[in-house]
Design an enzyme around this catalytic site. Structure first.
Site, mmCIF file in Angstrom:
data_model
loop_
_atom_site.group_PDB
_atom_site.id
_atom_site.type_symbol
_atom_site.label_atom_id
_atom_site.label_comp_id
_atom_site.label_asym_id
_atom_site.label_seq_id
_atom_site.Cartn_x
_atom_site.Cartn_y
_atom_site.Cartn_z
ATOM 1 N N ASN A 479 -4.751 16.626 -33.142
ATOM 2 C CA ASN A 479 -3.524 16.364 -32.470
ATOM 3 C C ASN A 479 -3.671 14.640 -32.224
ATOM 4 O O ASN A 479 -4.433 14.262 -31.551
ATOM 5 C CB ASN A 479 -3.021 16.661 -31.327
ATOM 6 C CG ASN A 479 -1.902 16.205 -30.765
ATOM 7 O OD1 ASN A 479 -0.817 16.227 -31.290
ATOM 8 N ND2 ASN A 479 -2.154 15.803 -29.613
ATOM 9 N N GLU A 480 -2.916 14.017 -33.087
ATOM 10 C CA GLU A 480 -2.932 12.473 -32.766
ATOM 11 C C GLU A 480 -3.964 11.769 -32.959
ATOM 12 O O GLU A 480 -4.147 10.795 -32.397
ATOM 13 C CB GLU A 480 -2.075 12.229 -31.512
ATOM 14 C CG GLU A 480 -0.543 12.855 -31.285
ATOM 15 C CD GLU A 480 -0.206 12.651 -30.044
ATOM 16 O OE1 GLU A 480 -0.699 12.520 -29.003
ATOM 17 O OE2 GLU A 480 1.125 12.549 -29.999
ATOM 18 N N ILE A 481 -5.038 12.280 -33.804
ATOM 19 C CA ILE A 481 -6.214 11.476 -33.943
ATOM 20 C C ILE A 481 -6.018 10.543 -34.913
ATOM 21 O O ILE A 481 -6.276 9.153 -34.772
ATOM 22 C CB ILE A 481 -7.413 12.587 -34.508
ATOM 23 C CG1 ILE A 481 -7.412 13.900 -33.731
ATOM 24 C CG2 ILE A 481 -8.563 11.862 -34.602
ATOM 25 C CD1 ILE A 481 -8.225 13.648 -32.410
ATOM 26 N N ASP A 562 5.950 11.274 -35.092
ATOM 27 C CA ASP A 562 5.552 11.783 -33.795
ATOM 28 C C ASP A 562 6.071 10.503 -33.094
ATOM 29 O O ASP A 562 5.552 9.467 -32.969
ATOM 30 C CB ASP A 562 4.113 11.700 -33.705
ATOM 31 C CG ASP A 562 3.432 11.987 -32.263
ATOM 32 O OD1 ASP A 562 4.414 11.420 -31.363
ATOM 33 O OD2 ASP A 562 2.298 12.385 -32.179
#
Ligand SMILES: *[C@@H]1O[C@H](CO)[C@@H](O)[C@H](O)[C@H]1NC(C)=O
Ligand SMILES: *[C@@H]1O[C@H](CO)[C@@H](O)[C@H](O)[C@H]1NC(C)=O
Ligand SMILES: *[C@@H]1O[C@H](CO)[C@@H](O)[C@H](O)[C@H]1NC(C)=O
Ligand SMILES: *[C@@H]1O[C@H](CO)[C@@H](O)[C@H](O)[C@H]1NC(C)=O
Ligand SMILES: *[C@@H]1O[C@H](CO)[C@@H](O)[C@H](O)[C@H]1NC(C)=O
Ligand SMILES: *[C@@H]1O[C@H](CO)[C@@H](O)[C@H](O)[C@H]1NC(C)=O
Length: 933
Positions: A479-481, A562
């Site tokens: 996630n969101e890396i 996002d």
């Protein structure tokens, strides 16, 4: 057919396992003790369980969810705990070998059997097996099993302090409560998150078995990978729907295979009982502790599985049997599965798409069975800090709400746990696609060999375990890396940036991608939740997927988005929303209801900024083990307060609890309005150059009772958001777009059907007493429309200043849509769709509200509630129900004109009040937010 007679006999026999030369003891249930030597404490234990749950059940601690126990119970994870079994009964004496099988241990354990050291574990997400033959044969006295769970926070800190451990620059490593989560393979949100507590639980959280073999040539199946795909399918290309199906079955086992093993399969429609396929499996290969083979099935033979809203959820039982050379069944596994292809299309935009008005760049959308569709849904977080108490009944209620909420996809976010099979089973039945992720989030992760090996085992086990579920939609690395962590480390250490990109690729591309593709031909993989897609994929290249990163051209679109913005002044500003191909996260937090707060907070703390309420708000998180970080929580509390004050009447009631309730509700109205505004914008994008094909808001449900982004509270109560999302996720919607800076007002109809739909929208201006405005303020009374499949059409555009609105504060435009269209896979029959929406040229706190005289009555016979506004327009009409019952109304938070009656039903999902709740159903509206009582 003869094969099946024999199997049926074996299955009927109660001594099935022994007949196959093995003896299996389920270690689950009571009969355990949980203890801590250092604390001199012991209590009855269970399996599966976790320490907090057993101490709570024993009355040693109070409810971990109550008050500030998130902080008060830290002594539990700061200590080691041992689960010790009673002397194990019913073991076979002369077994050839004996094994322990653990489907999940959380997390750091040392295992002893009969006092002998057996082994250690260090990954919550792996299945472990241990040979205990020697320990058992030399056992003096009663055989007992003891599992010591080390303190995860202490072990994480010890790894961090090891000079050989990687260290990262300050910035990327997001600390919520306990630090150093990135060194350990344990649910990352166990160490705290911005929506949850930090209990760092420990314990045997999944089933465990003791398996004994009486003879050679006996196997116990540990895991089964059933992969159903179109012949020739490659994970990152659109499957050819004309190709036959391949059913590939691969089983991991304990024990040993007979010489010349064979496999058979039966595929049976679970609804009709019809057998689609039966007979031997071809190309059987055994390799170590795995046996694999496949069959093909005609392209059009199966009834396809579709997500909800797009067709039926056809399911098949697939039974796979391993046989010896004499065709005796030695192992049998049945998995419920389905036939569908699901593909994440990130290919370049084609000329044909350009001709449709789609902007260049790359696609970023899902295709099921070869069809594009609009993904509507939200993000799923762990439904409880303690997984062993997540029941099937609770998940049935949650998925009922998902389906009722018109959601066809959930993103199973990357830092809880891989979902247990029973949740995928429910999703298979309800038709909810699960975009699934590996458990890495908001941090950079180590890339040393030991860590990678541990991750590899975790990935292979879980990919194989859940691959048969038709609801499985995607694997994403973390996630969101890529979208957050890499930019953060670029800021923090620009000269080391390429090193960190290399580490990212080593873990999420070089390691995980091939592991997914080797174990699944049916599922696409991407390295991180939000990304700009790839330039190319080449499995023989050193880095098999070349990410596009920021190598982008303006005017082109490539990505999912996002987006969070806690500056509520732009909450309704379309220019502030991201324009992309798919929205996988967006949101703003709100308070839970008063009823929910009462479950967790003392009476004297039931006010907006009480210390308990504030310290249960973890946005922004404490940021460490500091328990009373009022500074961080104040910022998040203020964001909610400011948003309410900016747009809504400010509650100021005499009664403190009523005032608190009104405030909580106001934060929910803002949250719902903001999500609605964004969802309408994203859905309209399906017909815009960005060809936007998905909206998954943050977040579906709550892990506990606290201010969060959830649409469903911890015990299943719907916030305003879940009702509003349900409304705006209907197939055909009419949406106003009011640009309050320019004064432009436009109205769009958006459809996610696959065929063109027709209909009309009535546009009716009324004042707040419900009287029509003269000349309808210059707006046409009605507009006919045609809207293409997965497309949008503008039906009206004006300037507020061009309208004859005497008093903008006393006017709202009601939009009523009526359409006919064809639901996907419905056989071509026409369905009628209706939708209601409204817009004013002022925000709610500027409106000249009148008391609408809103009342609710209950029809006992019909079990319905009828709401009526007797005096004026009722905005945000809200039906409320007491504690003790879980369920939802057909509709809520709606606008009601005077003279209109609205009758709704309440679907009861769980009732502890013996039906008494009906007496305490109330109704209120925006007006009630302005009154003192
Ligand atoms: C606690 O558990 C850890 C990990 O198993 C172990 O290394 C440590 O020695 C244990 N400490 C005590 C006091 O038992
Ligand atoms: C499918 O398998 C399940 C579990 O093995 C079984 O309970 C069910 O009866 C089977 N259905 C049919 C139609 O055979
Ligand atoms: C959406 O509809 C418009 C108007 O009919 C059409 O020009 C456009 O090509 C459609 N978009 C897509 C992606 O089909
Ligand atoms: C940037 O992308 C283009 C294709 O869009 C590719 O040809 C080029 O090699 C990429 N540049 C880098 C540095 O990766
Ligand atoms: C109004 O439209 C302009 C131009 O498209 C845009 O920049 C601005 O963000 C919009 N404002 C609102 C409130 O939507
Ligand atoms: C629109 O208005 C017409 C005329 O008053 C009415 O017959 C029709 O039912 C209305 N449609 C909707 C969806 O409200």
């Amino acid at each position: 057919m003869h094969l099946w007679k024999k199997l049926a006999l074996a299955a009927l026999s109660s001594t099935f396992h022994i007949a196959l030369g093995q003896h299996v003891v389920n270690l689950g249930g009571d009969g355990w003790t949980v203890s801590s030597k250092e604390l001199n404490m012991s209590a009855p234990g269970h399996l599966p369980s976790q320490v907090h749950l057993d101490l709570f059940a024993a009355g040693i601690i109070e409810d971990p969810y109550f008050g500030l126990n998130d902080f008060n119970l830290r002594w539990i994870p700061d200590n080691n705990w041992t689960y010790t079994s009673e002397p194990l009964k019913g073991l076979v004496e002369n077994a050839q070998s004996s094994w322990l099988v653990f489907n999940g241990l959380d997390t750091f354990t040392t295992i002893k059997f009969c006092g002998h050291f057996i082994g250690t574990t260090d990954n919550q997400f792996r299945q472990y097996t241990f040979d205990i033959s020697k320990a058992l044969s030399s056992c003096k006295g009663d055989p007992t099993l003891a599992i010591n769970f080390g303190s995860a926070p202490k072990i994480a800190n010890a790894i961090a302090d090891d000079p050989n451990s990687e260290q990262w620059p300050y910035g990327p490593q997001q600390i919520y409560e306990f630090p150093n989560r990135w060194y350990i393979r344990k649910e990352q949100s166990d160490f705290g998150w911005d929506w949850g507590p930090a209990f760092a639980p420990a314990g045997p959280w999944q089933d465990a078995y003791l398996v004994q073999f009486g003879r050679q040539e006996s196997v116990y199946v540990l895991n089964t990978d059933l992969d159903i795909f179109r012949k020739g399918q490659i994970n990152h290309f659109a499957p050819d729907q004309g190709q036959p199906w391949v059913v590939n079955a691969s089983m991991d086992f304990l024990g040993s295979l007979p010489i010349k093993p064979s496999m058979t399969i039966q595929v049976k429609d679970i609804e009709t009982g019809e057998v689609l396929e039966s007979g031997p499996i071809e190309n059987v290969i055994s390799n170590g502790q795995t046996i694999t083979g496949s069959v093909t099935i005609d392209a059009d033979a199966p009834n396809l599985w579709w997500p909800t809203g797009l067709g039926k959820q056809n399911l098949y039982n697939v039974t796979v049997i391993i046989e010896d050379s004499e065709k005796h069944a030695i192992a049998s596994v049945t998995k419920r599965s389905g036939f569908r292809t699901i593909f994440l299309n990130r290919l370049a935009i084609t000329d044909e798409q350009l001709a449709q008005g789609i902007a260049p760049g790359a696609n970023w959308h899902f295709e099921v069975n070869g069809k594009e569709f609009y993904a509507k849904g939200s993000n799923f977080i762990p439904p409880d800090a303690f997984w062993p108490r997540v029941t099937e009944a609770k998940m049935q209620r949650l998925f009922t709400a998902v389906k009722a909420g018109n959601q066809n996809m959930l993103r199973v976010w990357a830092s809880g746990a891989y979902l247990p099979d029973f949740i995928y089973d429910i999703a298979d039945e309800y038709g909810v696609l699960l975009w699934s992720e590996f458990q890495f989030s908001d941090a950079l992760y180590p890339s040393d060999e030991k860590f990678l090996e541990n991750v590899a085992a975790e990935v292979v086990y879980n990919v194989r375990r859940v691959n048969h579920h038709p609801s499985l939609a995607l694997w994403a690395g973390g996630n969101e890396i890529e979208s957050l962590e890499l930019p953060l480390v670029e800021d923090a250490a620009p000269d080391r940036y390429s090193f960190y990109v290399g580490e990212y690729e080593k873990l999420f591309i070089n390691l995980i991608l091939p592991l997914v593709y080797e174990n699944s031909r049916s599922i696409s993989y991407m390295p991180s939740s939000t990304n700009n897609g790839y330039l190319w994929v080449n499995m023989s290249a050193p880095i098999p997927m070349a990410e596009r990163y920021n190598n982008i051209t303006s005017g082109e679109y490539y990505s999912d988005t996002d987006h969070y913005n806690y500056d509520s002044s732009v909450a309704f500003d379309y220019g502030s929303y991201p324009v992309g191909r798919f929205a996988n996260e967006f949101g703003y937090h709100s308070m839970p209801s008063l009823q929910t707060w009462k479950q967790a907070v003392d009476k004297d703390q039931l006010h907006f900024n009480s210390s308990t309420v504030m310290l249960r708000n973890h946005h922004y998180p404490p940021g460490g083990r500091e328990t009373r970080n009022y500074k961080n929580t104040s910022m998040g509390m203020a964001e909610m307060t400011i948003a309410v004050e900016r747009y809504y009447p400010i509650p100021n009631k005499d009664n403190s609890a009523a005032n608190f309730s009104a405030w909580c509700h106001a934060t929910q109205m803002f949250q719902a309005d903001m999500y609605k505004s964004e969802i309408q914008f994203y859905r309209r994008g399906s017909g815009m150059p960005e060809r936007q094909l998905g909206s998954l808001y943050w977040q579906l449900e709550d892990i506990w009772q606290a201010p969060t982004w959830a649409g469903i509270e911890y015990d299943g109560r719907w916030k305003v958001l879940h009702y509003v999302a349900r409304d705006i996720y209907q197939p055909i919607i009419v949406s106003p777009f009011w640009n309050y800076t320019t004064g432009d007002l436009s109205v769009y109809v958006t459809s996610d059907l696959w065929e063109t739909a027709h209909g009309s929208v009535n546009l009716t201006w009324v004042d707040l007493s419900g009287n029509p405005l003269s000349g309808n303020a210059g707006t046409p009374q009605s507009k006919r429309f045609t809207v293409g499949g997965l497309n949008t059409t503008q039906i009206y555009a004006t300037q507020i200043t061009d309208l004859t609105l005497d008093d903008k504060k006393n006017a709202i435009l009601v939009l009523s849509l009526d359409a006919t269209g064809i639901l996907p896979n419905s056989g071509g029959s026409h369905t009628t769709f209706t939708h209601r929406n409204q817009v004013a040229a002022e925000f709610p706190n500027q409106l000249a509200l009148v008391d609408p005289g809103v009342e609710v009555s209950h029809d006992e016979k019909g079990g319905t509630f009828t709401v009526e506004a007797k005096k004026g327009v009722s905005l945000y009409t809200w039906l409320d129900y007491p504690s003790g019952v879980v369920g939802y109304f057909d509709d809520n938070s709606f606008t009601l004109l005077p003279g209109e009656k609205k009758t709704v039903r309440f679907t009861v999902q769980k009732d502890d009040t013996n039906g008494k709740w009906v007496k305490d159903v109330t109704v209120r509206s925006l007006w009630d937010q302005t009154t003192k009582d």
